[in-house]
Write a protein that holds these residues in place. Structure first.
Motif, PDB file in Angstrom:
ATOM      1  N   PRO A  34     -10.368  -5.334  -4.514  1.00 49.76           N
ATOM      2  CA  PRO A  34     -10.334  -4.609  -3.233  1.00 49.76           C
ATOM      3  C   PRO A  34     -11.519  -4.988  -2.345  1.00 49.76           C
ATOM      4  O   PRO A  34     -12.633  -5.204  -2.822  1.00 49.76           O
ATOM      5  CB  PRO A  34     -10.425  -3.138  -3.667  1.00 49.76           C
ATOM      6  CG  PRO A  34      -9.905  -3.120  -5.059  1.00 49.76           C
ATOM      7  CD  PRO A  34     -10.318  -4.428  -5.670  1.00 49.76           C
ATOM      8  N   LEU A  40      -6.258  -0.777  -0.990  1.00 51.01           N
ATOM      9  CA  LEU A  40      -7.002   0.476  -0.859  1.00 51.01           C
ATOM     10  C   LEU A  40      -8.491   0.172  -0.978  1.00 51.01           C
ATOM     11  O   LEU A  40      -8.882  -0.876  -1.489  1.00 51.01           O
ATOM     12  CB  LEU A  40      -6.594   1.474  -1.946  1.00 51.01           C
ATOM     13  CG  LEU A  40      -5.234   2.172  -1.787  1.00 51.01           C
ATOM     14  CD1 LEU A  40      -4.890   2.955  -3.042  1.00 51.01           C
ATOM     15  CD2 LEU A  40      -5.240   3.097  -0.574  1.00 51.01           C
ATOM     16  N   VAL A  95      -5.648  -3.320  -5.257  1.00 49.67           N
ATOM     17  CA  VAL A  95      -5.910  -1.985  -5.786  1.00 49.67           C
ATOM     18  C   VAL A  95      -6.182  -2.149  -7.269  1.00 49.67           C
ATOM     19  O   VAL A  95      -5.338  -2.671  -8.003  1.00 49.67           O
ATOM     20  CB  VAL A  95      -4.718  -1.020  -5.584  1.00 49.67           C
ATOM     21  CG1 VAL A  95      -5.088   0.390  -6.040  1.00 49.67           C
ATOM     22  CG2 VAL A  95      -4.263  -1.007  -4.130  1.00 49.67           C
TER      23      VAL A  95
END
Length: 410
Positions: free
Chosen positions: A356, A309, A337
């Protein structure tokens, strides 16, 4: 007990909300309860009707003992803020209009990510004079700000006031993460009515299996160390990081043995394919979304699952449901993440956490897992053991306990 569940995603759609709702409702039926689901015609994420369905105002079917009512909605692809809002609001209206045809309801459940569905659940509960439960799957509209889909505005401020209103009116709130619970408590939600039931995995379906030989041949990945991302290709996922990693790994020793599969659809997929072509990434394979039955075959191809993400504070509160599917399949994880979900990866010892949007760290993780068999085998074994802690049937029972207390209290 008769539970009326409102959700705008339901099988044959294969995203996380659809799977969670179906698997929970299926278990509640097994426990002897009557379940009615109001949803729309399946179309996510491409915004195209699934074969065999019509976008009509009212149609019914039965799925594993669950009565499913499908209502009309404005259908659009999972892209474009205004069109998506129209999609959400149209379902809110038609779901509310369909509810009087459902008799003898004891309580109403409305599920996010977006909360227009939950607005409908609240209105329906008032019409029927029964309690309503808010299943909190996303901090919406905060997630709109996080991905930059819309600039700060009075509209977002108003939506946040509506969000807080729904928390106050819910008889119970079922959050999928502890971080979501903490966030809404800090904003005034009543701690006494908040319960955490995480996402999980149907371990009867997601379990270790040999690579699907036909798919290996079809995709031309014989002898490859296969990593992959399975899920929505959206603004929140920053999958460009995986393309950058694919470019870097080609230059590494033994890099030619690696390939990365992208399975799914979403607002960013076309741009990702264009970028991959411009970068001459012959070690990347794009696959369109497949059915719920087929997706397990594609999971079987993966030696490593990549979960990713965007690097933003909001996503430290998220636990991607695909983490538990990886664990069920015994697939080690490269987890991009931060926050609560990274803590699960480390606690269960099922993979490597990387920063990330850091392609270098992702590359190093891939090389470590492909070159260190002892490390790989340890993560694989831990994943299969850890999956038992997130058995969907057990978690469905935990949520059912909450619903029964609410219904009895009323």
């Amino acid at each position: 007990m008769h539970i009326l569940f409102l959700t705008d995603n339901f099988p044959p759609e294969v995203n996380a909300p659809a799977s969670r709702t179906f698997e929970h409702c299926r278990e509640w039926v097994k426990a002897g309860h009557k379940i009615t689901v109001i949803t729309c015609a399946p179309n996510f994420p491409k915004g195209r009707l699934f074969e065999g369905y019509k976008n009509s105002f009212y149609q019914t079917e039965e799925v594993d003992g669950i009565r499913v009512i499908r209502v009309w909605s404005y259908i659009t692809a999972n892209e474009g803020f205004v069109k998506r809002i129209l999609d959400y609001q149209s379902f809110m209206v038609t779901a509310t209009l369909a509810s009087p045809f459902v008799r003898g309801v004891d309580l109403v459940v409305g599920t996010s990510p977006q909360f227009f569905t939950v607005c409908a659940a609240y209105v329906v509960s008032r019409m029927k004079r029964v309690p309503f439960v808010f299943e909190l799957r996303d901090l919406w509209p905060e997630s709109i700000r996080a991905v930059g889909a819309m600039k700060d505005s009075r509209l977002l401020d108003w939506l946040e006031k509506l969000e807080l209103f729904l928390y106050r009116k819910a008889s119970a709130i079922v959050s999928v993460t502890n971080a979501f619970r903490d966030n809404i408590i800090a904003r005034g939600a009543d701690i006494k009515k908040i319960h955490v039931v995480t996402n999980g995995v149907d371990i009867s379906r997601f379990k270790p299996r040999e690579k699907d030989v036909a798919l290996v041949r079809k995709l031309g990945i014989e002898g490859k160390f296969v990593s992959g991302y399975i899920g929505t290709h959206g603004m929140a996922h920053s999958l460009e990081t995986l393309l950058d990693a694919a470019a870097k790994i080609k230059t590494m020793p033994d890099g030619k043995r690696h390939c990365i599969i992208f399975l799914g659809d979403g607002a960013r997929k076309a741009d990702l394919k264009t970028k991959a072509e411009s970068m001459s990434l012959d070690n990347v394979i794009f696959v369109d979304s497949v059915s719920k039955d087929e997706v397990v075959k594609y999971w079987s191809l993966l030696d490593v699952s990549i979960i990713h993400l965007s690097k933003t504070d909001l996503f430290t509160t998220v636990i991607p449901s695909k983490l538990f599917e990886c664990m069920g399949m015994g697939i080690p994880v490269l987890h991009g993440v931060a926050g609560e979900s990274a803590g699960i990866v480390q606690k269960e010892g099922v993979g490597i956490v990387f920063e990330p949007e850091n392609a270098n760290q992702l590359c190093h993780g891939l090389m470590a897992l492909s070159e260190n068999k002892a490390l790989y085998d340890k993560y694989r074994a831990n994943a299969m053991v850890g999956a038992r802690n997130y058995d969907r049937s057990v978690l469905a029972g935990k949520m059912l306990d909450v619903l029964e207390v609410v219904a009895k209290g009323h």
